[in-house]
Design a protein around this motif. Structure first.
Motif, PDB file in Angstrom:
ATOM      1  N   PHE A 204       0.852  -1.121   0.135  1.00 43.45           N
ATOM      2  CA  PHE A 204       0.143  -0.092   0.031  1.00 43.45           C
ATOM      3  C   PHE A 204       0.901   1.225   0.103  1.00 43.45           C
ATOM      4  N   PRO A 206       1.640   5.520  -0.872  1.00 45.85           N
ATOM      5  CA  PRO A 206       1.002   6.806  -0.875  1.00 45.85           C
ATOM      6  C   PRO A 206       1.156   7.407  -2.425  1.00 45.85           C
ATOM      7  N   LEU A 208       2.365  10.344  -4.270  1.00 46.57           N
ATOM      8  CA  LEU A 208       3.149  11.799  -3.822  1.00 46.57           C
ATOM      9  C   LEU A 208       2.565  13.001  -4.679  1.00 46.57           C
ATOM     10  N   ALA A 214       1.598  13.158   1.457  1.00 42.95           N
ATOM     11  CA  ALA A 214       1.771  11.921   0.938  1.00 42.95           C
ATOM     12  C   ALA A 214       0.545  11.242   1.478  1.00 42.95           C
ATOM     13  N   ILE A 215      -0.352  10.670   0.570  1.00 45.37           N
ATOM     14  CA  ILE A 215      -1.668  10.002   0.884  1.00 45.37           C
ATOM     15  C   ILE A 215      -1.732   8.770   0.611  1.00 45.37           C
ATOM     16  N   VAL A 216      -2.123   7.861   1.391  1.00 46.91           N
ATOM     17  CA  VAL A 216      -2.161   6.500   0.892  1.00 46.91           C
ATOM     18  C   VAL A 216      -3.948   6.132   0.897  1.00 46.91           C
ATOM     19  N   LYS A 217      -4.330   5.702  -0.225  1.00 44.63           N
ATOM     20  CA  LYS A 217      -5.891   5.639  -0.576  1.00 44.63           C
ATOM     21  C   LYS A 217      -6.044   4.411  -1.071  1.00 44.63           C
TER      22      LYS A 217
END
Lengths: 368, 368
Positions: A204, A206, A208, A214-217
């Motif tokens: 999983f 992120p 960038l 930085a988002i993990v989705k």
């Protein structure tokens, strides 16, 4: 019984128990869910090896005090099947890693996926299991981590690869395209190397975004909220006669990947993959004489034509009647592909077999 | 040595080893990272208890074959400190669960957080550790899962609670507001119950968008990409004289929460929390006679006024000179709050102490 025997018996018991004590204080123990009922007494558990014994005893006391109602349980550390081993994430309902050992023998055989069915893993505590329903109409395919084709030597081993503990929600096109070619590549390494060890799993990562955080989705699917990984990884180790020769680590996004991409586009340093997954994959491997896989081998995946020939060959092999056989063979012309010698021979052999089968069928009908 | 002794020794060794074999086939072992070097030989590992011995032997063979270079390592199953125990997620770089045992004794004492510093946990393999730099200027506070205030009886225990293994990126206002009041509530339960067991940790829940797919979404901070949980949970078990009485499970979003919200707004069924985290928290607890916590107790958190009085009391307690003392006390008037008897006594006592300290300081200056 003589007292000498008894003294000897006692010394033997003491000596071996002492060894066992030292051994046990150096390892952790996890009772499996199945064992919990047998394990009513809190068993001694442990602790960094660099702490002196006395402190370990204090820690045991601390643990007993705090964890009076048992150690919070995340299920077994790993599960062993006939031909693969995996660790399972009870929150995400997908595997963490799946380990395999391929050689020239176990990738060949008559085991057939038509006898296998996807189903929840009976070894996993039911409430933490994924269900077929979670995948149904989700828009995601059930992607094997240890592929069915790596268990051809044994139908039971292949069946176990269809447990949903070995499956992640995978993009359809990725699964049947690039990833399939990657799996074929790993199997073909057994023609060149005596042993191939592969560890496969989800990761999983992120997004960038520029200047942003930085988002993990990732989506979760079905009632069970099975997690859809952003990427998939493989760690591939090739050995010759017991000696590790070459290693490659690859991270592939969980989306369609065309024939313009090469396997080498997805190489990552093993360390980086380990940091992203939190897993040290081959803790006992001495890497000093191990070369990058794609330097020792080409890391060439089948081209579009080669891959289509491969798919048609498989269809010829699986054809159950002459209709299916001719339909598969006719694809060659449509796609402007030339059969190789192997394929011509396969076609001829299958045609004979199926004609015989047909004749037999017609005879049986007449006799009825 | 007589042959009888030797026979006895051998029998003793065999008998105890046989016991050990049976014992060991019923548990898993994980070598800790620290142990790996001592653990060069692949040790026997195991297998669901419901499998017959013979199959276990086959599984051992399978495991040896597939995991020739060791079991993929996710670090120790859990870590034991002086006054808390935790499991750690090497990928997310935050704890999975943190367990504590509170009683009237260990929440009181002179340990002080000014002697403690946030730092990477020396027990965690460095590359999987969070760093203070990851949190610095991230917009997120370093939120204790086992709060510092639960370790007042012992400075070392409190220091260990500042390891970043016990910390998650937490919204500042949540941390100093609602969550702080929740922690105070848990400590205060020790006035009513002999033992309070608390398990705290992060959880990652999907947004349920209308008609759209459920999506899990969370930022990661710093170079280490430490995961910011969407929610935090606590499982609270209250005991009287060794008997479990009441249990509550709570899930709180990781964002500002005002005084209009009640603790009861965040109750969840224990089973639901277990499914979301993948953790069975109290595997040995028999729930049949355990009541919901908020039925046995009020689950009342401090109101705004009560909470501000609490904060001012703490500031009075921590004042190191008269200036700080008067400044804290003057807040009462500004906020239109009335001091209770305890606070008036505390203020008078602290004022005397600090005046004496000041006099002593002035005398020392003159003597120099």
């Amino acid at each position: 019984m003589s007292t000498t025997f008894i003294r000897g018996f006692a010394s033997g018991t003491f000596a071996s128990m002492a060894c066992v004590y030292v051994y046990n204080t150096r390892v952790f123990k996890t009772p499996s869910s199945d064992n919990r009922r047998l394990d009513e007494e809190l068993k001694p558990r442990i602790l960094p090896a660099d702490h002196p014994m006395l402190e370990d005893v204090n820690k045991l006391e601390t643990q007993r005090r705090i964890l009076k109602y048992g150690i919070p349980d995340r299920g077994q550390e790993y599960y062993i099947y006939d031909n693969h081993v995996l660790a399972y994430d009870q929150a995400k309902k997908i595997p963490i890693w799946v380990a395999e050992h391929l050689n020239a023998q176990n990738v060949k055989g008559s085991a057939n996926r038509k006898h296998s069915k996807f189903k929840p893993d009976p070894s996993v505590n039911g409430r933490f299991n994924a269900e077929n329903d979670d995948y149904f109409k989700s828009g995601w395919s059930r992607g094997h981590m240890s592929p069915a084709g790596n268990h051809k030597f044994n139908q039971e081993a292949m069946n176990a690869s269809f447990f949903l503990s070995n499956v992640v929600p995978q993009n359809f096109e990725n699964n049947s395209g690039f990833w399939n070619r990657f799996e074929i590549y790993c199997r073909n390494l057994t023609k060149k190397f005596t042993d191939v060890r592969v560890i496969t799993g989800p990761v999983f990562l992120p997004d960038l975004e520029e200047d942003g955080p930085a988002i993990v989705k990732y989506p979760v699917i079905g009632k069970g909220q099975v997690a859809v990984p952003t990427h998939l990884y493989k760690v591939v180790l090739a050995e010759l006669d017991g000696k590790p020769i070459a290693l490659g680590a690859f991270v592939v996004p969980n989306k369609p990947i065309g024939f313009d991409k090469k396997l080498t586009d997805f190489i990552v340093p093993l360390e980086t993959l380990e940091e992203k997954t939190g897993v040290e994959f081959l803790p006992k491997l001495n890497l000093s004489n191990v070369k990058p896989l794609c330097q020792v081998d080409s890391c060439h995946l089948k081209t579009k034509d080669e891959f289509e020939l491969h798919i048609i060959t498989r269809q010829l092999n699986r054809a159950e009647n002459l209709d299916q056989l001719y339909k598969a063979y006719s694809k060659l012309e449509k796609k402007n592909l030339k059969p190789d010698q192997y394929m011509i021979e396969l076609f001829t052999k299958k045609e004979m077999e199926l004609k015989e089968k047909q004749l037999l069928g017609e005879r049986e009908k007449k006799e009825l």
